[in-house]
Design a protein around this motif. Sequence first.
Motif, PDB file in Angstrom:
ATOM      1  N   GLY A 104       8.643   8.861  -2.585  1.00  0.00           N
ATOM      2  CA  GLY A 104       8.113  10.075  -3.192  1.00  0.00           C
ATOM      3  C   GLY A 104       8.039  11.201  -2.184  1.00  0.00           C
ATOM      4  N   HIS A 105       8.003  12.417  -2.720  1.00  0.00           N
ATOM      5  CA  HIS A 105       7.953  13.597  -1.851  1.00  0.00           C
ATOM      6  C   HIS A 105       7.232  14.718  -2.581  1.00  0.00           C
ATOM      7  CE1 HIS A 105       9.803  17.461  -0.388  1.00  0.00           C
ATOM      8  NE2 HIS A 105       9.298  16.965   0.720  1.00  0.00           N
ATOM      9  N   VAL A 106       6.467  15.504  -1.854  1.00  0.00           N
ATOM     10  CA  VAL A 106       5.886  16.726  -2.409  1.00  0.00           C
ATOM     11  C   VAL A 106       5.974  17.824  -1.355  1.00  0.00           C
ATOM     12  CG1 VAL A 106       3.470  16.233  -1.739  1.00  0.00           C
ATOM     13  CG2 VAL A 106       3.953  17.727  -3.702  1.00  0.00           C
ATOM     14  N   LEU A 107       6.223  19.020  -1.837  1.00  0.00           N
ATOM     15  CA  LEU A 107       6.328  20.168  -0.944  1.00  0.00           C
ATOM     16  C   LEU A 107       5.363  21.260  -1.403  1.00  0.00           C
ATOM     17  CD1 LEU A 107       7.902  21.572   1.380  1.00  0.00           C
ATOM     18  CD2 LEU A 107       9.473  22.433  -0.357  1.00  0.00           C
ATOM     19  N   LEU A 108       4.527  21.692  -0.479  1.00  0.00           N
ATOM     20  CA  LEU A 108       3.705  22.889  -0.697  1.00  0.00           C
ATOM     21  C   LEU A 108       4.204  23.936   0.289  1.00  0.00           C
ATOM     22  CD1 LEU A 108       1.849  20.870  -2.159  1.00  0.00           C
ATOM     23  CD2 LEU A 108      -0.109  21.990  -1.103  1.00  0.00           C
ATOM     24  N   SER A 109       4.485  25.129  -0.199  1.00  0.00           N
ATOM     25  CA  SER A 109       4.946  26.179   0.713  1.00  0.00           C
ATOM     26  C   SER A 109       4.301  27.504   0.317  1.00  0.00           C
ATOM     27  CB  SER A 109       6.480  26.278   0.675  1.00  0.00           C
ATOM     28  OG  SER A 109       6.923  26.619  -0.623  1.00  0.00           O
ATOM     29  N   LYS A 110       4.442  28.475   1.218  1.00  0.00           N
ATOM     30  CA  LYS A 110       3.720  29.736   1.021  1.00  0.00           C
ATOM     31  C   LYS A 110       4.366  30.604  -0.055  1.00  0.00           C
ATOM     32  CE  LYS A 110       2.492  29.993   5.876  1.00  0.00           C
ATOM     33  NZ  LYS A 110       2.762  30.748   7.101  1.00  0.00           N
ATOM     34  N   VAL A 111       3.520  31.157  -0.894  1.00  0.00           N
ATOM     35  CA  VAL A 111       3.935  32.210  -1.829  1.00  0.00           C
ATOM     36  C   VAL A 111       2.942  33.350  -1.655  1.00  0.00           C
ATOM     37  CG1 VAL A 111       5.049  30.725  -3.544  1.00  0.00           C
ATOM     38  CG2 VAL A 111       2.596  31.178  -3.731  1.00  0.00           C
TER      39      VAL A 111
ATOM     40  N   LYS B  96       0.849  -1.179   0.000  1.00  0.00           N
ATOM     41  CA  LYS B  96       0.000   0.000   0.000  1.00  0.00           C
ATOM     42  C   LYS B  96       0.894   1.241   0.000  1.00  0.00           C
ATOM     43  CE  LYS B  96      -3.545   1.540   3.178  1.00  0.00           C
ATOM     44  NZ  LYS B  96      -2.809   2.384   4.036  1.00  0.00           N
ATOM     45  N   ILE B  97       0.416   2.272  -0.677  1.00  0.00           N
ATOM     46  CA  ILE B  97       1.123   3.553  -0.648  1.00  0.00           C
ATOM     47  C   ILE B  97       0.582   4.328   0.541  1.00  0.00           C
ATOM     48  CG2 ILE B  97       1.490   5.726  -1.876  1.00  0.00           C
ATOM     49  CD1 ILE B  97       0.692   4.047  -4.482  1.00  0.00           C
ATOM     50  N   THR B  98       1.469   4.775   1.425  1.00  0.00           N
ATOM     51  CA  THR B  98       1.004   5.639   2.509  1.00  0.00           C
ATOM     52  C   THR B  98       1.676   7.002   2.376  1.00  0.00           C
ATOM     53  OG1 THR B  98       2.697   4.768   3.981  1.00  0.00           O
ATOM     54  CG2 THR B  98       0.546   3.778   4.162  1.00  0.00           C
ATOM     55  N   VAL B  99       0.934   8.028   2.701  1.00  0.00           N
ATOM     56  CA  VAL B  99       1.455   9.393   2.605  1.00  0.00           C
ATOM     57  C   VAL B  99       1.345  10.019   3.988  1.00  0.00           C
ATOM     58  CG1 VAL B  99       1.145  11.658   1.540  1.00  0.00           C
ATOM     59  CG2 VAL B  99       0.775   9.599   0.182  1.00  0.00           C
ATOM     60  N   ARG B 100       2.426  10.649   4.425  1.00  0.00           N
ATOM     61  CA  ARG B 100       2.443  11.286   5.755  1.00  0.00           C
ATOM     62  C   ARG B 100       3.363  12.494   5.710  1.00  0.00           C
ATOM     63  NH1 ARG B 100       7.348  10.288   7.762  1.00  0.00           N
ATOM     64  NH2 ARG B 100       8.424   8.367   7.196  1.00  0.00           N
ATOM     65  N   ALA B 101       3.270  13.334   6.728  1.00  0.00           N
ATOM     66  CA  ALA B 101       4.158  14.497   6.820  1.00  0.00           C
ATOM     67  C   ALA B 101       5.589  14.034   7.119  1.00  0.00           C
ATOM     68  CB  ALA B 101       3.680  15.437   7.917  1.00  0.00           C
ATOM     69  N   GLU B 102       6.553  14.779   6.620  1.00  0.00           N
ATOM     70  CA  GLU B 102       7.958  14.437   6.883  1.00  0.00           C
ATOM     71  C   GLU B 102       8.267  14.583   8.365  1.00  0.00           C
ATOM     72  OE1 GLU B 102      10.437  17.396   4.776  1.00  0.00           O
ATOM     73  OE2 GLU B 102      10.714  18.396   6.709  1.00  0.00           O
ATOM     74  N   THR B 103       9.269  13.812   8.807  1.00  0.00           N
ATOM     75  CA  THR B 103       9.811  13.981  10.148  1.00  0.00           C
ATOM     76  C   THR B 103      11.311  14.269   9.986  1.00  0.00           C
ATOM     77  OG1 THR B 103      10.431  11.672  10.391  1.00  0.00           O
ATOM     78  CG2 THR B 103       8.191  12.267  11.077  1.00  0.00           C
ATOM     79  N   ALA B 104      11.956  14.647  11.091  1.00  0.00           N
ATOM     80  CA  ALA B 104      13.387  14.994  11.008  1.00  0.00           C
ATOM     81  C   ALA B 104      14.206  13.820  10.463  1.00  0.00           C
ATOM     82  CB  ALA B 104      13.891  15.412  12.382  1.00  0.00           C
ATOM     83  N   GLY B 105      13.779  12.621  10.758  1.00  0.00           N
ATOM     84  CA  GLY B 105      14.523  11.441  10.316  1.00  0.00           C
ATOM     85  C   GLY B 105      14.398  11.157   8.821  1.00  0.00           C
ATOM     86  N   ASP B 106      13.521  11.874   8.128  1.00  0.00           N
ATOM     87  CA  ASP B 106      13.272  11.596   6.705  1.00  0.00           C
ATOM     88  C   ASP B 106      14.136  12.436   5.772  1.00  0.00           C
ATOM     89  OD1 ASP B 106      11.144   9.898   7.393  1.00  0.00           O
ATOM     90  OD2 ASP B 106       9.709  11.555   7.369  1.00  0.00           O
ATOM     91  N   ILE B 107      14.874  13.393   6.329  1.00  0.00           N
ATOM     92  CA  ILE B 107      15.484  14.419   5.472  1.00  0.00           C
ATOM     93  C   ILE B 107      16.446  13.829   4.442  1.00  0.00           C
ATOM     94  CG2 ILE B 107      17.066  16.415   5.548  1.00  0.00           C
ATOM     95  CD1 ILE B 107      15.411  17.371   7.975  1.00  0.00           C
TER      96      ILE B 107
ATOM     97  N   ALA C 134      16.423  10.761   3.219  1.00  0.00           N
ATOM     98  CA  ALA C 134      15.660   9.983   2.231  1.00  0.00           C
ATOM     99  C   ALA C 134      14.962  10.906   1.231  1.00  0.00           C
ATOM    100  CB  ALA C 134      14.635   9.098   2.954  1.00  0.00           C
ATOM    101  N   ILE C 135      14.500  12.055   1.716  1.00  0.00           N
ATOM    102  CA  ILE C 135      13.848  13.020   0.809  1.00  0.00           C
ATOM    103  C   ILE C 135      14.866  13.558  -0.193  1.00  0.00           C
ATOM    104  CG2 ILE C 135      12.748  15.302   0.700  1.00  0.00           C
ATOM    105  CD1 ILE C 135      11.424  14.588   3.426  1.00  0.00           C
ATOM    106  N   ASP C 136      16.079  13.822   0.283  1.00  0.00           N
ATOM    107  CA  ASP C 136      17.162  14.247  -0.610  1.00  0.00           C
ATOM    108  C   ASP C 136      17.383  13.219  -1.714  1.00  0.00           C
ATOM    109  OD1 ASP C 136      18.014  16.680   0.216  1.00  0.00           O
ATOM    110  OD2 ASP C 136      19.845  15.975   1.209  1.00  0.00           O
ATOM    111  N   VAL C 137      17.445  11.963  -1.308  1.00  0.00           N
ATOM    112  CA  VAL C 137      17.713  10.891  -2.268  1.00  0.00           C
ATOM    113  C   VAL C 137      16.601  10.830  -3.314  1.00  0.00           C
ATOM    114  CG1 VAL C 137      17.910   8.367  -2.529  1.00  0.00           C
ATOM    115  CG2 VAL C 137      19.126   9.537  -0.665  1.00  0.00           C
ATOM    116  N   VAL C 138      15.359  10.969  -2.875  1.00  0.00           N
ATOM    117  CA  VAL C 138      14.227  10.946  -3.820  1.00  0.00           C
ATOM    118  C   VAL C 138      14.369  12.094  -4.823  1.00  0.00           C
ATOM    119  CG1 VAL C 138      11.738  11.276  -4.035  1.00  0.00           C
ATOM    120  CG2 VAL C 138      12.637   9.773  -2.248  1.00  0.00           C
ATOM    121  N   ASN C 139      14.650  13.288  -4.325  1.00  0.00           N
ATOM    122  CA  ASN C 139      14.745  14.444  -5.230  1.00  0.00           C
ATOM    123  C   ASN C 139      15.958  14.339  -6.160  1.00  0.00           C
ATOM    124  OD1 ASN C 139      12.477  16.311  -4.821  1.00  0.00           O
ATOM    125  ND2 ASN C 139      13.132  16.225  -2.688  1.00  0.00           N
ATOM    126  N   LEU C 140      17.061  13.823  -5.647  1.00  0.00           N
ATOM    127  CA  LEU C 140      18.254  13.678  -6.500  1.00  0.00           C
ATOM    128  C   LEU C 140      18.030  12.620  -7.576  1.00  0.00           C
ATOM    129  CD1 LEU C 140      21.016  13.935  -3.743  1.00  0.00           C
ATOM    130  CD2 LEU C 140      20.579  15.585  -5.584  1.00  0.00           C
TER     131      LEU C 140
END
Length: 173
Positions: free
Chosen positions: A59-66, A3-14, A16-22
């Motif tokens: 996978g990773h997605v980022l929404l931030s303020k503009v 199953k695909i699960t989606v959750r907010a990042e935690t400090a321990g994910d940083i 892995a998130i780099d690896v996904v984006n790279l």
Amino acid sequence: MSKITVRAETAGDIRAIDVVNLSAFEGEAEAQLVGAVRGSPGFVPELSLVAEFNGRIVGHVLLSKVHYRHAEGEQDILALAPMSVVPSQSHRGIGKALLDEAVQRARDLGFAAVVVIGQPHYYARFGFLPGARWQLQCTPPVADEMLTAMELIEGVLRPGGRIIYPPLFAAIF
Ligand SMILES: CC(C)(COP(=O)(O)OP(=O)(O)OC[C@H]1O[C@@H](n2cnc3c(N)ncnc32)[C@H](O)[C@@H]1OP(=O)(O)O)[C@@H](O)C(=O)NCCC(=O)NCCS
């Protein structure tokens, strides 16, 4: 079945998130952008989401303020960037799972709209409409067809308004 699960990042994910984006993008700009946004006032921790599949972050997605400025006023809305899925796991709906959850969370947090600069055909299926519908302008400027938007509160986008990305986004434009 996995199953695909989606959750907010935690400090321990940083890492892995780099690896996904790279792995998803050609250079390092998107991975660096995520780090820069994380340290900026536009960061919303609940809107940096990871997708797990078979116990791995894929996978990773980022929404931030503009900033959104129009004739009658201004407010913060959200920009989606970047979104990434490791190439070996693409086409399984991980991008869709990330986007669906991101939009739902943005709505729950009371944000009024989400904009994205990217392939309009990919984002159209999620309800993103051409920015031209509202004669939306963008700082820095981008090709009109690359800017799409979704209202989370109907009527919030006014004709001729302008989206202003923080300067740290210049690295990916
Ligand atoms: C775009 C991306 C996040 C999609 O992830 P995904 O998990 O494969 O997405 P889904 O499985 O939910 O959807 C796949 C569908 O998206 C469409 N799609 C994927 N990439 C696309 C693109 N660049 N342009 C248009 N459509 C695209 C395809 O039609 C595909 O359909 P198919 O599976 O029937 O062939 C992933 O391909 C990726 O990381 N790409 C590289 C980074 C990138 O371009 N990110 C987006 C810009 S910030």
